[in-house]
Scaffold this motif. Structure first.
Motif, PDB file in Angstrom:
ATOM      1  N   ASN A  18       4.612  36.738 -30.177  1.00  0.00           N
ATOM      2  CA  ASN A  18       4.723  35.212 -29.702  1.00  0.00           C
ATOM      3  C   ASN A  18       5.588  34.139 -29.664  1.00  0.00           C
ATOM      4  O   ASN A  18       5.702  33.859 -31.127  1.00  0.00           O
ATOM      5  N   LEU A  19       6.641  34.034 -28.192  1.00  0.00           N
ATOM      6  CA  LEU A  19       7.132  32.691 -28.985  1.00  0.00           C
ATOM      7  C   LEU A  19       6.903  31.543 -29.564  1.00  0.00           C
ATOM      8  O   LEU A  19       7.599  30.365 -30.022  1.00  0.00           O
ATOM      9  N   ASN A  20       5.792  30.772 -29.375  1.00  0.00           N
ATOM     10  CA  ASN A  20       5.154  29.254 -29.465  1.00  0.00           C
ATOM     11  C   ASN A  20       4.337  29.752 -31.214  1.00  0.00           C
ATOM     12  O   ASN A  20       4.214  28.455 -31.086  1.00  0.00           O
ATOM     13  N   ALA A  21       4.224  30.541 -31.629  1.00  0.00           N
ATOM     14  CA  ALA A  21       3.513  31.180 -32.617  1.00  0.00           C
ATOM     15  C   ALA A  21       4.718  31.560 -34.125  1.00  0.00           C
ATOM     16  O   ALA A  21       4.238  31.275 -34.942  1.00  0.00           O
ATOM     17  N   ALA A  22       5.691  32.183 -33.526  1.00  0.00           N
ATOM     18  CA  ALA A  22       6.518  32.800 -34.382  1.00  0.00           C
ATOM     19  C   ALA A  22       7.301  32.395 -35.331  1.00  0.00           C
ATOM     20  O   ALA A  22       7.663  31.026 -34.822  1.00  0.00           O
ATOM     21  N   ASP A  23       7.657  32.918 -36.892  1.00  0.00           N
ATOM     22  CA  ASP A  23       8.325  32.157 -37.274  1.00  0.00           C
ATOM     23  C   ASP A  23       9.685  32.742 -37.784  1.00  0.00           C
ATOM     24  O   ASP A  23       9.962  33.939 -37.366  1.00  0.00           O
ATOM     25  N   VAL A  24      10.589  32.713 -37.830  1.00  0.00           N
ATOM     26  CA  VAL A  24      12.562  32.989 -38.042  1.00  0.00           C
ATOM     27  C   VAL A  24      11.977  34.461 -38.643  1.00  0.00           C
ATOM     28  O   VAL A  24      12.536  35.080 -38.405  1.00  0.00           O
ATOM     29  N   GLU A  25      10.936  34.553 -39.548  1.00  0.00           N
ATOM     30  CA  GLU A  25      11.116  36.276 -40.214  1.00  0.00           C
ATOM     31  C   GLU A  25       9.622  36.873 -38.605  1.00  0.00           C
ATOM     32  O   GLU A  25      10.778  37.615 -38.510  1.00  0.00           O
ATOM     33  N   GLU A  26       9.511  36.104 -38.312  1.00  0.00           N
ATOM     34  CA  GLU A  26       9.218  37.471 -37.489  1.00  0.00           C
ATOM     35  C   GLU A  26      10.176  37.400 -36.036  1.00  0.00           C
ATOM     36  O   GLU A  26       9.997  38.681 -35.051  1.00  0.00           O
ATOM     37  N   LEU A  27      11.224  36.467 -35.952  1.00  0.00           N
ATOM     38  CA  LEU A  27      11.942  36.380 -34.588  1.00  0.00           C
ATOM     39  C   LEU A  27      12.978  37.394 -34.676  1.00  0.00           C
ATOM     40  O   LEU A  27      13.486  38.635 -34.558  1.00  0.00           O
ATOM     41  N   THR A  28      13.184  37.031 -36.310  1.00  0.00           N
ATOM     42  CA  THR A  28      14.081  38.499 -36.415  1.00  0.00           C
ATOM     43  C   THR A  28      14.266  39.604 -36.414  1.00  0.00           C
ATOM     44  O   THR A  28      15.031  40.269 -36.541  1.00  0.00           O
ATOM     45  N   ALA A  29      12.609  40.243 -36.465  1.00  0.00           N
ATOM     46  CA  ALA A  29      12.271  41.517 -36.447  1.00  0.00           C
ATOM     47  C   ALA A  29      12.591  42.228 -34.578  1.00  0.00           C
ATOM     48  O   ALA A  29      12.147  43.221 -34.630  1.00  0.00           O
ATOM     49  N   LEU A  30      12.467  41.341 -34.116  1.00  0.00           N
ATOM     50  CA  LEU A  30      12.908  41.549 -33.048  1.00  0.00           C
ATOM     51  C   LEU A  30      14.556  42.140 -32.291  1.00  0.00           C
ATOM     52  O   LEU A  30      15.890  41.261 -33.263  1.00  0.00           O
ATOM     53  N   PRO A  31      14.887  42.878 -31.501  1.00  0.00           N
ATOM     54  CA  PRO A  31      16.564  43.425 -31.879  1.00  0.00           C
ATOM     55  C   PRO A  31      17.177  42.355 -30.852  1.00  0.00           C
ATOM     56  O   PRO A  31      16.831  41.668 -30.221  1.00  0.00           O
ATOM     57  N   GLY A  32      18.613  42.551 -31.901  1.00  0.00           N
ATOM     58  CA  GLY A  32      19.404  41.351 -31.433  1.00  0.00           C
ATOM     59  C   GLY A  32      19.314  40.169 -31.792  1.00  0.00           C
ATOM     60  O   GLY A  32      19.717  38.965 -31.746  1.00  0.00           O
ATOM     61  N   ILE A  33      18.181  40.049 -33.089  1.00  0.00           N
ATOM     62  CA  ILE A  33      17.801  38.653 -32.804  1.00  0.00           C
ATOM     63  C   ILE A  33      17.887  38.310 -34.982  1.00  0.00           C
ATOM     64  O   ILE A  33      16.960  39.044 -35.320  1.00  0.00           O
ATOM     65  N   GLY A  34      18.556  37.892 -35.081  1.00  0.00           N
ATOM     66  CA  GLY A  34      19.320  37.301 -36.017  1.00  0.00           C
ATOM     67  C   GLY A  34      18.761  36.106 -36.804  1.00  0.00           C
ATOM     68  O   GLY A  34      17.752  35.353 -36.165  1.00  0.00           O
TER      69      GLY A  34
END
Length: 123
Positions: A60-76
């Motif tokens: 969820n882009l509206n609730a995710a923190d940096v750690e959750e977003l880095t689990a996505l492919p291509g997102i550092g």
């Protein structure tokens, strides 16, 4: 009394070539025995990818923190930080396509994230 005849030039050449050929065969035989055989390697069995891993839950882009977003492919970490900063500055994402407004996310990266992100309402 018999006299011994010396071999002619052609006979000596033929004997020399025969000896050379036999030496070559002996060398190949010994080389083949000296080099160990490569061990048999079993190839990986084909496993259908559908059954290998369960489908991940969309982030969820509206609730995710940096750690959750880095689990996505291509997102550092840096790009994840820009997504969080964009959300804090501009408010919640209305659609996943709003990611295109974040610096560093182009159409290709947005396409790669399709189905992996969501913009659900916060509870």
């Amino acid at each position: 009394m018999e006299t011994r005849q010396t071999p002619t030039w052609g006979e000596r050449t033929l004997l020399g070539l025969t000896g050379l050929f036999l030496c070559l065969l002996l060398g190949l035989f010994l080389w083949d025995r000296a080099v160990p055989e490569a061990p048999a390697v079993e190839t990986a069995r084909e496993t259908p990818m559908e059954g290998a891993w369960p489908d991940p839950e969309p982030v969820n882009l509206n609730a995710a923190d940096v750690e959750e977003l880095t689990a996505l492919p291509g997102i550092g970490k840096e790009l994840a930080g820009r997504i969080v900063a964009y959300r804090e500055e501009h408010g919640r994402f209305e659609a996943a396509e709003d990611l295109i407004n974040v610096s560093g996310i182009g159409q290709g990266k947005l396409t790669a994230l399709e189905g992996l992100v969501t913009v659900e309402e916060l509870e």
